[in-house]
Scaffold this motif. Structure first.
Motif, PDB file in Angstrom:
ATOM      1  N   VAL A 154       0.842  -1.200   0.000  1.00  0.00           N
ATOM      2  CA  VAL A 154       0.000   0.000   0.000  1.00  0.00           C
ATOM      3  C   VAL A 154       0.876   1.248   0.000  1.00  0.00           C
ATOM      4  O   VAL A 154       1.885   1.309   0.706  1.00  0.00           O
ATOM      5  N   ARG A 155       0.471   2.233  -0.769  1.00  0.00           N
ATOM      6  CA  ARG A 155       1.247   3.472  -0.883  1.00  0.00           C
ATOM      7  C   ARG A 155       1.032   4.344   0.355  1.00  0.00           C
ATOM      8  O   ARG A 155       0.079   5.111   0.447  1.00  0.00           O
TER       9      ARG A 155
ATOM     10  N   ILE B  26       7.606  -5.728  -5.724  1.00  0.00           N
ATOM     11  CA  ILE B  26       6.460  -6.100  -6.559  1.00  0.00           C
ATOM     12  C   ILE B  26       6.707  -7.455  -7.220  1.00  0.00           C
ATOM     13  O   ILE B  26       5.830  -8.325  -7.266  1.00  0.00           O
ATOM     14  N   ASP B  27       7.939  -7.651  -7.732  1.00  0.00           N
ATOM     15  CA  ASP B  27       8.271  -8.919  -8.404  1.00  0.00           C
ATOM     16  C   ASP B  27       8.289 -10.081  -7.411  1.00  0.00           C
ATOM     17  O   ASP B  27       7.867 -11.197  -7.725  1.00  0.00           O
ATOM     18  N   THR B  28       8.809  -9.812  -6.187  1.00  0.00           N
ATOM     19  CA  THR B  28       8.890 -10.868  -5.176  1.00  0.00           C
ATOM     20  C   THR B  28       7.505 -11.275  -4.695  1.00  0.00           C
ATOM     21  O   THR B  28       7.191 -12.463  -4.596  1.00  0.00           O
ATOM     22  N   VAL B  29       6.689 -10.264  -4.393  1.00  0.00           N
ATOM     23  CA  VAL B  29       5.341 -10.539  -3.905  1.00  0.00           C
ATOM     24  C   VAL B  29       4.461 -11.054  -5.037  1.00  0.00           C
ATOM     25  O   VAL B  29       3.674 -11.976  -4.870  1.00  0.00           O
TER      26      VAL B  29
ATOM     27  N   GLY C  31      -0.146  -4.833 -10.758  1.00  0.00           N
ATOM     28  CA  GLY C  31       1.072  -4.104 -11.097  1.00  0.00           C
ATOM     29  C   GLY C  31       1.260  -2.756 -10.450  1.00  0.00           C
ATOM     30  O   GLY C  31       2.013  -1.910 -10.948  1.00  0.00           O
ATOM     31  N   ARG C  32       0.615  -2.515  -9.321  1.00  0.00           N
ATOM     32  CA  ARG C  32       0.778  -1.228  -8.631  1.00  0.00           C
ATOM     33  C   ARG C  32       0.514  -1.400  -7.147  1.00  0.00           C
ATOM     34  O   ARG C  32      -0.015  -2.418  -6.705  1.00  0.00           O
ATOM     35  N   MET C  33       0.889  -0.365  -6.378  1.00  0.00           N
ATOM     36  CA  MET C  33       0.511  -0.330  -4.971  1.00  0.00           C
ATOM     37  C   MET C  33      -0.975  -0.013  -4.844  1.00  0.00           C
ATOM     38  O   MET C  33      -1.556   0.643  -5.719  1.00  0.00           O
ATOM     39  N   ALA C  34      -1.576  -0.457  -3.744  1.00  0.00           N
ATOM     40  CA  ALA C  34      -2.932  -0.017  -3.408  1.00  0.00           C
ATOM     41  C   ALA C  34      -2.860   1.391  -2.825  1.00  0.00           C
ATOM     42  O   ALA C  34      -1.837   1.799  -2.263  1.00  0.00           O
ATOM     43  N   GLU C  35      -3.933   2.129  -2.969  1.00  0.00           N
ATOM     44  CA  GLU C  35      -4.067   3.405  -2.286  1.00  0.00           C
ATOM     45  C   GLU C  35      -4.717   3.154  -0.916  1.00  0.00           C
ATOM     46  O   GLU C  35      -5.554   2.246  -0.788  1.00  0.00           O
ATOM     47  N   PRO C  36      -4.373   3.917   0.111  1.00  0.00           N
ATOM     48  CA  PRO C  36      -4.957   3.705   1.438  1.00  0.00           C
ATOM     49  C   PRO C  36      -6.484   3.721   1.430  1.00  0.00           C
ATOM     50  O   PRO C  36      -7.130   2.974   2.174  1.00  0.00           O
TER      51      PRO C  36
ATOM     52  N   GLY D  11     -15.389 -13.687  11.182  1.00  0.00           N
ATOM     53  CA  GLY D  11     -14.345 -14.703  11.074  1.00  0.00           C
ATOM     54  C   GLY D  11     -13.667 -14.731   9.720  1.00  0.00           C
ATOM     55  O   GLY D  11     -12.905 -15.654   9.422  1.00  0.00           O
ATOM     56  N   ALA D  12     -13.910 -13.707   8.902  1.00  0.00           N
ATOM     57  CA  ALA D  12     -13.330 -13.669   7.546  1.00  0.00           C
ATOM     58  C   ALA D  12     -11.995 -12.930   7.548  1.00  0.00           C
ATOM     59  O   ALA D  12     -11.741 -12.084   8.405  1.00  0.00           O
ATOM     60  N   ASN D  13     -11.173 -13.260   6.584  1.00  0.00           N
ATOM     61  CA  ASN D  13      -9.917 -12.553   6.353  1.00  0.00           C
ATOM     62  C   ASN D  13      -9.919 -12.125   4.884  1.00  0.00           C
ATOM     63  O   ASN D  13      -9.779 -12.951   3.987  1.00  0.00           O
ATOM     64  N   ILE D  14     -10.117 -10.823   4.659  1.00  0.00           N
ATOM     65  CA  ILE D  14     -10.291 -10.316   3.305  1.00  0.00           C
ATOM     66  C   ILE D  14      -8.992  -9.691   2.815  1.00  0.00           C
ATOM     67  O   ILE D  14      -8.432  -8.795   3.432  1.00  0.00           O
ATOM     68  N   SER D  15      -8.508 -10.184   1.689  1.00  0.00           N
ATOM     69  CA  SER D  15      -7.271  -9.688   1.092  1.00  0.00           C
ATOM     70  C   SER D  15      -7.554  -8.469   0.204  1.00  0.00           C
ATOM     71  O   SER D  15      -8.491  -8.486  -0.593  1.00  0.00           O
ATOM     72  N   VAL D  16      -6.731  -7.432   0.359  1.00  0.00           N
ATOM     73  CA  VAL D  16      -6.782  -6.267  -0.514  1.00  0.00           C
ATOM     74  C   VAL D  16      -5.364  -6.115  -1.060  1.00  0.00           C
ATOM     75  O   VAL D  16      -4.576  -5.295  -0.598  1.00  0.00           O
ATOM     76  N   ASP D  17      -5.019  -6.984  -2.024  1.00  0.00           N
ATOM     77  CA  ASP D  17      -3.612  -7.151  -2.388  1.00  0.00           C
ATOM     78  C   ASP D  17      -3.336  -7.122  -3.889  1.00  0.00           C
ATOM     79  O   ASP D  17      -2.254  -7.517  -4.331  1.00  0.00           O
ATOM     80  N   GLY D  18      -4.317  -6.676  -4.674  1.00  0.00           N
ATOM     81  CA  GLY D  18      -4.083  -6.604  -6.120  1.00  0.00           C
ATOM     82  C   GLY D  18      -3.913  -7.957  -6.763  1.00  0.00           C
ATOM     83  O   GLY D  18      -3.367  -8.056  -7.867  1.00  0.00           O
ATOM     84  N   GLY D  19      -4.365  -9.014  -6.068  1.00  0.00           N
ATOM     85  CA  GLY D  19      -4.278 -10.363  -6.633  1.00  0.00           C
ATOM     86  C   GLY D  19      -2.999 -11.124  -6.336  1.00  0.00           C
ATOM     87  O   GLY D  19      -2.727 -12.149  -6.939  1.00  0.00           O
ATOM     88  N   SER D  20      -2.207 -10.624  -5.361  1.00  0.00           N
ATOM     89  CA  SER D  20      -0.896 -11.229  -5.124  1.00  0.00           C
ATOM     90  C   SER D  20      -0.954 -12.560  -4.404  1.00  0.00           C
ATOM     91  O   SER D  20      -0.012 -13.357  -4.495  1.00  0.00           O
ATOM     92  N   ALA D  21      -2.055 -12.845  -3.678  1.00  0.00           N
ATOM     93  CA  ALA D  21      -2.146 -14.139  -2.987  1.00  0.00           C
ATOM     94  C   ALA D  21      -2.060 -15.274  -4.010  1.00  0.00           C
ATOM     95  O   ALA D  21      -2.827 -15.291  -4.973  1.00  0.00           O
TER      96      ALA D  21
END
Length: 271
Positions: free
Chosen positions: A197-198, A225-228, A233-238, A258-268
């Motif tokens: 996140v930026r 970005i390449d490692t993750v 292809g970009r950072m998320a905005e807050p 009980g959910a865990n929601i990813s906000v990761d641009g699809g990196s998972a």
């Protein structure tokens, strides 16, 4: 046309007034993701309390601020006492305060003090804040807790996030266990796991890596970005993280716990 206008008004009302009268705490709420969350909850009608070590120069929405160092064991009780004395209740807890405080380099670089600092801020602070405020929620028989984790808890990068990732992984397990315990009593507990996140803290993190590796900021960022692996292809905005938090805090998410929601641009990398 009139029906469309009425529907649009209803949608706008729900979006910007859905938390009217609710009292919300956002730890680490003065900058970065925390500030965006605080502002979003406030825009949705909530009375917002923020905490940090220092208020900082900008508090544009005049949130109620409590100075607190969450690595200190007594800080949670101080925060809870002030909130409950002033407002008489707590409806929303967003445990956002957290940071990767340790140096990169893997297991051999990390001393006991690094592990303890990461665990105090990223795990124990959440446990303490929740323990101090949950009795008030249980008395109300309603409330919502949102713990901010990280994608690195599921996809740790040993060169950069070993102790931080382990603390956040513990946070994920704790959040699920707490959701199971307090769900029958009217309390919802969810986790949000941002990716890259930026934020000022992320920029500082990248700059430190650049200095250690002798590379440029741009090359270091691209390496992360390449490692993750971020398909978008970009950072998320807050603000993109804040929107998910506001949704989870609202009645629109009343059957989500009980959910865990990813906000990761699809990196998972897994389903």
């Amino acid at each position: 046309m009139e029906i469309d206008l009425q529907l649009n008004f209803k949608i706008q009302y729900n979006m910007y007034d859905s938390l009217k009268g609710k009292v919300a705490l956002v730890t680490g709420g003065t900058k970065g993701i925390g500030k965006s969350i605080a502002d979003k909850l406030s825009a949705s009608g909530a009375i917002v309390v923020t905490t940090a070590r220092a208020e900082g120069k900008e508090n544009s929405n005049r949130h109620h601020f409590i100075a607190a160092d969450l690595t200190q064991a007594d800080s949670a009780e101080i925060i809870a006492k002030e909130i409950l004395e002033k407002y008489g209740k707590i409806d929303i807890i967003v445990n956002n305060a957290g940071a990767n405080l340790s140096p990169g380099g893997g297991f051999n670089t990390l001393e006991d003090e690094h592990w303890l600092k990461d665990w105090e801020l990223n795990f124990m602070s959440v446990v303490r804040v929740n323990k101090a405020l949950l009795p008030a929620m249980l008395k109300q028989k309603e409330g919502t807790i949102i713990n901010i984790s990280t994608g690195a808890a599921k996809q740790p990068i040993w060169e950069m996030t070993m102790s931080y990732s382990s603390a956040k992984a513990a946070l994920n397990a704790y959040s699920k266990a707490l959701a199971n315990e307090v769900g029958p009593k009217g309390i919802r507990v969810n986790t949000v796991s941002p990716g890259v996140v930026r934020t000022p803290l992320m920029n500082e993190f990248v700059e430190n890596i650049a200095q250690q590796s002798g590379s440029s900021f741009e090359d270091s960022f691209q390496n992360i970005i390449d490692t993750v692996g971020v398909p978008l292809g970009r950072m998320a905005e807050p603000e993109e993280v804040a929107s998910i938090v506001a949704f989870l805090a609202s009645s629109e998410a009343q059957y989500i716990t009980g959910a865990n929601i990813s906000v990761d641009g699809g990196s998972a990398p897994t389903v």
